[in-house]
Design an enzyme around this catalytic site. Structure first.
Site, PDB file in Angstrom:
ATOM      1  N   TYR A 191       0.037   2.207   2.056  1.00 47.73           N
ATOM      2  CA  TYR A 191       1.276   1.628   2.580  1.00 47.73           C
ATOM      3  C   TYR A 191       2.492   2.528   2.426  1.00 47.73           C
ATOM      4  O   TYR A 191       3.615   2.034   2.369  1.00 47.73           O
ATOM      5  CB  TYR A 191       1.666   0.295   1.941  1.00 47.73           C
ATOM      6  CG  TYR A 191       0.744  -0.489   1.076  1.00 47.73           C
ATOM      7  CD1 TYR A 191      -0.133  -1.425   1.675  1.00 47.73           C
ATOM      8  CD2 TYR A 191       0.783  -0.404  -0.309  1.00 47.73           C
ATOM      9  CE1 TYR A 191      -0.929  -2.223   0.876  1.00 47.73           C
ATOM     10  CE2 TYR A 191      -0.021  -1.217  -1.102  1.00 47.73           C
ATOM     11  CZ  TYR A 191      -0.873  -2.111  -0.501  1.00 47.73           C
ATOM     12  OH  TYR A 191      -1.650  -2.916  -1.279  1.00 47.73           O
ATOM     13  N   CYS A 204     -10.265  15.179   0.268  1.00 44.00           N
ATOM     14  CA  CYS A 204     -10.303  15.884   1.542  1.00 44.00           C
ATOM     15  C   CYS A 204      -9.571  15.100   2.623  1.00 44.00           C
ATOM     16  O   CYS A 204     -10.169  14.692   3.624  1.00 44.00           O
ATOM     17  CB  CYS A 204     -11.760  16.105   1.943  1.00 44.00           C
ATOM     18  SG  CYS A 204     -12.628  17.013   0.677  1.00 44.00           S
ATOM     19  N   GLU A 251       3.066 -16.824  -9.871  1.00 45.42           N
ATOM     20  CA  GLU A 251       1.908 -15.943 -10.083  1.00 45.42           C
ATOM     21  C   GLU A 251       2.283 -14.472 -10.069  1.00 45.42           C
ATOM     22  O   GLU A 251       1.898 -13.750  -9.144  1.00 45.42           O
ATOM     23  CB  GLU A 251       0.886 -16.175  -8.970  1.00 45.42           C
ATOM     24  CG  GLU A 251       0.468 -17.607  -8.818  1.00 45.42           C
ATOM     25  CD  GLU A 251      -0.386 -17.835  -7.573  1.00 45.42           C
ATOM     26  OE1 GLU A 251      -1.218 -18.728  -7.635  1.00 45.42           O
ATOM     27  OE2 GLU A 251      -0.220 -17.120  -6.569  1.00 45.42           O
ATOM     28  N   PRO A 252       3.016 -14.007 -11.057  1.00 44.75           N
ATOM     29  CA  PRO A 252       3.339 -12.574 -11.064  1.00 44.75           C
ATOM     30  C   PRO A 252       2.111 -11.734 -11.431  1.00 44.75           C
ATOM     31  O   PRO A 252       1.342 -12.102 -12.318  1.00 44.75           O
ATOM     32  CB  PRO A 252       4.404 -12.460 -12.160  1.00 44.75           C
ATOM     33  CG  PRO A 252       4.140 -13.622 -13.067  1.00 44.75           C
ATOM     34  CD  PRO A 252       3.542 -14.720 -12.220  1.00 44.75           C
ATOM     35  N   GLY A 253       1.914 -10.640 -10.736  1.00 42.30           N
ATOM     36  CA  GLY A 253       0.843  -9.703 -11.089  1.00 42.30           C
ATOM     37  C   GLY A 253       1.467  -8.371 -11.463  1.00 42.30           C
ATOM     38  O   GLY A 253       1.607  -7.997 -12.632  1.00 42.30           O
ATOM     39  N   ARG A 254       1.923  -7.681 -10.412  1.00 45.67           N
ATOM     40  CA  ARG A 254       2.540  -6.373 -10.559  1.00 45.67           C
ATOM     41  C   ARG A 254       3.661  -6.339 -11.600  1.00 45.67           C
ATOM     42  O   ARG A 254       3.779  -5.367 -12.351  1.00 45.67           O
ATOM     43  CB  ARG A 254       3.122  -6.019  -9.186  1.00 45.67           C
ATOM     44  CG  ARG A 254       3.927  -4.787  -9.065  1.00 45.67           C
ATOM     45  CD  ARG A 254       4.707  -4.849  -7.739  1.00 45.67           C
ATOM     46  NE  ARG A 254       3.914  -5.392  -6.657  1.00 45.67           N
ATOM     47  CZ  ARG A 254       3.291  -4.660  -5.743  1.00 45.67           C
ATOM     48  NH1 ARG A 254       3.382  -3.358  -5.771  1.00 45.67           N
ATOM     49  NH2 ARG A 254       2.600  -5.243  -4.788  1.00 45.67           N
ATOM     50  N   GLY A 278       4.787 -11.772  -6.410  1.00 51.11           N
ATOM     51  CA  GLY A 278       5.405 -10.759  -5.561  1.00 51.11           C
ATOM     52  C   GLY A 278       6.691 -10.183  -6.092  1.00 51.11           C
ATOM     53  O   GLY A 278       7.395  -9.479  -5.357  1.00 51.11           O
ATOM     54  N   TYR A 309      -2.561  -2.423  -8.965  1.00 52.53           N
ATOM     55  CA  TYR A 309      -3.133  -1.984  -7.692  1.00 52.53           C
ATOM     56  C   TYR A 309      -3.448  -0.483  -7.675  1.00 52.53           C
ATOM     57  O   TYR A 309      -3.439   0.145  -6.622  1.00 52.53           O
ATOM     58  CB  TYR A 309      -2.202  -2.381  -6.517  1.00 52.53           C
ATOM     59  CG  TYR A 309      -1.854  -3.853  -6.556  1.00 52.53           C
ATOM     60  CD1 TYR A 309      -2.824  -4.808  -6.281  1.00 52.53           C
ATOM     61  CD2 TYR A 309      -0.590  -4.292  -6.933  1.00 52.53           C
ATOM     62  CE1 TYR A 309      -2.541  -6.159  -6.361  1.00 52.53           C
ATOM     63  CE2 TYR A 309      -0.294  -5.644  -7.015  1.00 52.53           C
ATOM     64  CZ  TYR A 309      -1.267  -6.568  -6.731  1.00 52.53           C
ATOM     65  OH  TYR A 309      -0.975  -7.907  -6.823  1.00 52.53           O
TER      66      TYR A 309
HETATM   67  C1  LIG Z   1      -1.266 -10.756  -4.731  1.00 52.32           C
HETATM   68  C2  LIG Z   1      -0.910 -12.138  -5.041  1.00 52.32           C
HETATM   69  C3  LIG Z   1      -0.081 -12.422  -6.129  1.00 52.32           C
HETATM   70  C4  LIG Z   1       0.529 -11.354  -6.990  1.00 52.32           C
HETATM   71  O1  LIG Z   1       1.361 -10.474  -6.301  1.00 52.32           O
HETATM   72  P1  LIG Z   1       2.212  -9.400  -7.144  1.00 52.32           P
HETATM   73  O2  LIG Z   1       2.950  -8.633  -6.104  1.00 52.32           O
HETATM   74  O3  LIG Z   1       1.247  -8.568  -7.892  1.00 52.32           O
HETATM   75  O4  LIG Z   1       3.099 -10.184  -8.055  1.00 52.32           O
HETATM   76  C5  LIG Z   1       0.171 -13.734  -6.416  1.00 52.32           C
HETATM   77  N1  LIG Z   1      -0.356 -14.739  -5.672  1.00 52.32           N
HETATM   78  C6  LIG Z   1      -1.153 -14.500  -4.609  1.00 52.32           C
HETATM   79  C7  LIG Z   1      -1.700 -15.626  -3.855  1.00 52.32           C
HETATM   80  C8  LIG Z   1      -1.448 -13.200  -4.257  1.00 52.32           C
HETATM   81  O5  LIG Z   1      -2.232 -12.980  -3.204  1.00 52.32           O
END
Ligand SMILES: *Cc1c(COP(=O)(O)O)cnc(C)c1O
Length: 467
Positions: free
Chosen positions: A367, A394, A319-322, A277, A424
């Site tokens: 969002y 549309c 757990e970084p994603g974004r 996050g 995303y």
């Molecule tokens: C979505 C999610 C993430 C990654 O969130 P980011 O905002 O992309 O860093 C990590 N862990 C869990 C469990 C998630 O659902």
């Protein structure tokens, strides 16, 4: 204020109609570095370049809309997390964006991969990611998904409900194996970018609540099960978070629970996951922390809480994603129409319509997410005009960039680039209006590689049986 000399008072209405955070730029061609991946610059001719290749050349090869991924940038972000969190394990959240190449790159840079479906798991496995550093998430994993994870030998399954525990015990019993599990808990702390909501009961679908006692019960059940190996507690408090206060509040609660498990079950669980996050910059109002700053804060928070509770510091993961995929990629569109629309304030807003929209980036519609944009194929000498970049779908809410100053001479045929489009966007893309989804193309050292090809009308028609 100080910028007035550039645009003159004729733009006073437009400036007054812009949101407070959006500054009238001194130079409409200037790039705000925090918004762009690290190899992006304006070339001598004024057009944008990424990975040593002019965006206009990339577009000549692959068309628009397109996601252009800066490989050097994505790898560097993955590596910075791995280095800053040395001694912890960093899992890349695949849901932000996954394809075989990206899974391979983050694994090569020292990361594990978090997946939350059988599809994401299949990609990670195809990429050659070591299953021991794959984690499986999800609040409603199917038997097929759990079976695929067990077959692959994933390092951890993050369990989310009692029904899932029943399924997992049944599957492992039949196989004569054990599953390594973490228990997803809800701390009652939810991050909303700049604020946190702490509530006594948690009205959402994920995890076992701490407050109700369900989390402790699930942990005890896992501890006592012959089929399950309990690794520890998992907590994820939200997305696009800019400070560590929410992690501190969450860490206090989950370490408190961790200590309770020691007292009740007589074991100190070996691991703990603080989730992802971490926020990124979509507009000039966002100022994210570096991985090094995050690591320093999170290490301090955990050490402090562990001391207070007199528990050993468990093996930690995040757990970084974004924060890895987001800034690496720009979306590039071609302008089709430009319309001036008069606002109640008397100002005018340019509606710049491009050849994509909510099918390739649903976040503004979903969002109210804010983005930035620039004209990518040239520099302009025109004055900045208050603009809105909209799509071709549309829906009135089909907005890509709600508020931005673009050069007043933006015209059909121009290319518009939207930074921070790596997370995303493609992963949430749809075929709304039967629009084929754009390709993901990586660029490095002036060379372009198609990672995910453009969908075609034939792809779409092939799904329709015609019956
Ligand atoms: C979505 C999610 C993430 C990654 O969130 P980011 O905002 O992309 O860093 C990590 N862990 C869990 C469990 C998630 O659902």
């Amino acid at each position: 204020m100080t910028h007035m000399h550039v645009a003159g008072s004729i733009h006073a209405d437009a400036v007054a109609s812009a949101p407070h955070w959006l500054q009238l730029p001194e130079d409409v061609n200037a790039l705000v570095p925090q918004l762009w991946s690290r190899t992006v610059r304006r070339g001598d001719e004024g057009g944008l370049e990424v990975g040593g290749l002019p965006v206009a050349e990339a577009v000549a090869q692959v068309g628009t809309p397109v996601y252009l991924l800066d490989e050097v940038d994505l790898r560097a972000r993955a590596r910075e997390f791995a280095e800053a969190f040395d001694g912890w394990r960093v899992y890349y959240a695949a849901k932000s964006f996954i394809c075989t190449a990206v899974a391979r790159w983050v694994f090569e840079e020292g990361l594990g991969v978090d997946v939350c479906s059988g599809g994401e798991l299949a990609v990670a496995l195809r990429a050659g990611v070591d299953p021991r550093v794959i984690g499986l998430h999800g609040n409603n994993k199917s038997v097929a998904e759990l079976s695929a994870a067990l077959d692959a030998g994933v390092g951890r399954i993050i369990v989310d409900s009692s029904d899932e525990l029943d399924r997992l015990e049944e599957l492992t019993r039949r196989r004569g194996t054990r599953a390594r599990v973490m228990v997803r808990v809800t701390t009652g702390i939810e991050a909303h970018t700049h604020e946190y909501i702490a509530t006594a009961h948690e009205d959402q679908k994920f995890g076992f609540s701490i407050a109700s006692g369900q989390a402790l019960e699930a942990l005890r059940r896992c501890h006592e099960s012959d089929q399950l190996e309990l690794l520890g507690i998992h907590s994820h408090i939200g997305s696009q978070i800019f400070d560590t206060q929410g992690f501190e509040m969450a860490a206090r609660r989950i370490l408190g629970l961790h200590a309770r498990v020691r007292d009740v079950c007589g074991v100190e669980m070996p691991e703990m996951d603080l989730g992802g996050g971490f926020g990124i910059a979509y507009t000039t109002m966002d100022s994210p922390s570096t991985p090094a700053e995050l690591a320093t804060s999170l290490r301090e928070i955990v050490a402090h809480e562990c001391r207070a509770l007199d528990v050993a510091v468990p093996d930690l993961s995040i757990e970084p994603g974004r924060a890895i995929s987001g800034p690496s990629t720009m979306a590039v569109y071609e302008v089709g129409t430009v319309k001036g629309v008069r606002l109640d304030s008397g100002a005018e807003r340019l509606y710049v319509a491009v050849d994509g929209g909510m099918s390739d980036n649903i976040r503004p519609a979903l969002y109210g997410a804010e983005y930035s944009a620039t004209v990518a194929n040239r520099a302009s000498g025109a004055l900045p005009r208050l603009s809105r970049v909209v799509g071709k779908h549309c829906e009135g809410g089909d907005i890509l960039v709600r508020d931005e100053f673009l050069p007043g001479d933006v015209a059909p045929g121009d290319l518009v680039a939207v930074p921070a489009s790596g997370a995303y966007s493609r992963s949430m893309a749809s075929n709304y209006n039967h629009v084929p989804r754009p390709p993901v193309v990586s660029i490095r050292d002036g060379r372009l590689t198609t990672l995910v090809r453009r969908e075609t009308l034939d792809d779409l028609l092939a799904l329709d049986t015609g019956a």
